[in-house]
Design a protein around this motif. Structure first.
Motif, mmCIF file in Angstrom:
data_model
loop_
_atom_site.group_PDB
_atom_site.id
_atom_site.type_symbol
_atom_site.label_atom_id
_atom_site.label_comp_id
_atom_site.label_asym_id
_atom_site.label_seq_id
_atom_site.Cartn_x
_atom_site.Cartn_y
_atom_site.Cartn_z
ATOM 1 N N LYS A 193 53.678 50.283 59.109
ATOM 2 C CA LYS A 193 52.600 49.456 59.647
ATOM 3 C C LYS A 193 53.144 48.435 60.625
ATOM 4 O O LYS A 193 54.257 47.925 60.455
ATOM 5 C CB LYS A 193 51.880 48.724 58.530
ATOM 6 C CG LYS A 193 52.821 47.800 57.798
ATOM 7 C CD LYS A 193 52.201 46.615 57.167
ATOM 8 C CE LYS A 193 51.684 45.508 58.016
ATOM 9 N NZ LYS A 193 51.052 44.484 57.157
ATOM 10 N N LYS A 220 45.247 38.019 65.365
ATOM 11 C CA LYS A 220 46.130 37.844 64.205
ATOM 12 C C LYS A 220 47.243 36.838 64.487
ATOM 13 O O LYS A 220 47.586 36.022 63.633
ATOM 14 C CB LYS A 220 46.741 39.191 63.812
ATOM 15 C CG LYS A 220 45.841 40.082 63.017
ATOM 16 C CD LYS A 220 45.612 39.629 61.567
ATOM 17 C CE LYS A 220 46.887 39.397 60.810
ATOM 18 N NZ LYS A 220 46.654 39.320 59.353
ATOM 19 N N SER A 268 53.699 41.659 54.618
ATOM 20 C CA SER A 268 52.505 41.476 53.771
ATOM 21 C C SER A 268 51.857 42.789 53.335
ATOM 22 O O SER A 268 50.698 42.793 52.913
ATOM 23 C CB SER A 268 51.448 40.584 54.453
ATOM 24 O OG SER A 268 51.974 39.364 54.877
HETATM 25 C C1 OOG Z 1 51.120 39.608 58.257
HETATM 26 C C2 OOG Z 1 50.729 41.055 58.388
HETATM 27 C C3 OOG Z 1 49.906 41.261 59.616
HETATM 28 C C4 OOG Z 1 48.456 42.863 60.915
HETATM 29 O O1 OOG Z 1 47.805 43.914 60.927
HETATM 30 O O2 OOG Z 1 48.457 42.057 61.841
HETATM 31 C C5 OOG Z 1 49.242 42.589 59.689
HETATM 32 C C6 OOG Z 1 50.005 38.765 57.663
HETATM 33 O O3 OOG Z 1 49.034 38.491 58.343
HETATM 34 O O4 OOG Z 1 50.135 38.370 56.498
HETATM 35 O O5 OOG Z 1 49.286 43.438 58.825
#
Ligand code: OOG
Ligand code: MG
Length: 265
Positions: A65, A73, A165
């Motif tokens: 991912k 984000k 995450s």
């Molecule tokens: C980090 C992971 C970010 C995305 O799709 O941007 C993520 C977080 O936001 O905790 O999976």
């Protein structure tokens, strides 16, 4: 005291703290609190240990991912660079199956475009066209993220060590061939309990979701790694993520790709 995680003992202690937090759906102190000079390369070594622990418990590597590939984000998390992590079979949630929120510490859902690879993909010069040529299907998806840091308060090395995450992912029941589809223009409506949270197009992810996968492949090449046929790659959330609790329903509706509906218990 050292400000960097240097020895194998340091790296394993960092990984163990994150592994224990995930297992108990609780949180761990940010690694950069203990090691202010933790760098991203070392954080990926810690990530490898975190993923190896899942595999040692019987999970299988099923994909990868991207994280933080959209401005939405990056702004939400206050981190200005993309990252990646690995997806294992124990994170897969079949479409139509409820997300059990108690399994996670602070679950959030986010809408993503996923790629199912038809051929292996590796190399330092891979671009979006190579990604599309290697892709058997693109699918609508919802990622369930869960930071092992309280309040999702982390810096780039912290989140990298925490396998970016990664926690769960739901793929739509059906995908389509990417041939003839301009992924930049694929629209996405994201709802929680019927209320529209955000809208975006594929271009929100580094200009093109296929460019996100190419970014990943080039970064893996620098570590002597690559992606395998059959792997799923999530290109990163197109919108901000939203917190979920029992009773919530999340809908990610995509032009051409279809919808993913996630019920939370
Ligand atoms: C980090 C992971 C970010 C995305 O799709 O941007 C993520 C977080 O936001 O905790 O999976
Ligand atoms: Mg994501």
């Amino acid at each position: 005291m050292t400000t960097k995680a240097e020895t194998m003992t340091d790296l394993q202690a960092c990984a163990t703290s994150l592994i224990n937090a995930a297992a108990s759906a609780s949180s761990a102190p940010p690694l950069t609190g203990t090691y202010p000079d933790l760098d991203v390369a070392t954080a990926y070594q810690i990530q490898d240990l975190v993923v190896a622990d899942r595999i040692s418990r019987g999970a299988v590597l099923v994909g990868a991912k991207l994280g933080l590939t959209s401005v939405a984000k990056q702004q939400q998390m206050n981190v200005a660079e993309p990252c990646y992590g690995w997806l294992t079979s124990d994170m897969r949630i079949d479409a139509g199956t409820a997300v059990i929120t108690a399994a996670y510490g602070q679950p959030r859902c986010e809408p993503e475009i996923a790629f199912l690879l038809g051929t292996d993909l590796e190399g330092a010069n891979v671009g979006a066209a190579d990604v599309l040529a290697a892709t058997a299907m693109v699918l609508p998806a919802v990622e369930v993220i869960d930071s092992r840091y309280a309040g999702y308060k982390f810096t780039l090395p912290d989140v990298v060590a925490d396998n970016s995450s990664s926690a769960g992912f739901v793929l739509g029941a059906q995908g389509i061939s990417p041939i003839g589809v301009d992924l930049r223009l694929v629209g996405c409506n994201f709802y929680k309990n019927g209320q529209l949270i955000a809208t975006a197009t594929g271009a929100a992810a580094l200009g093109n979701p296929a460019s996100c996968v190419a970014w990943l492949v080039r970064h893996l090449a620098a570590r002597g790694q690559g992606l395998k046929a059959g792997m799923v790659v999530m290109a990163g959330a197109l919108t901000e993520a939203i917190a979920v609790a029992p009773g919530d329903t999340i809908t990610a509706e995509f032009d051409r790709l279809g919808s993913v509906i996630v019920s939370c218990q």
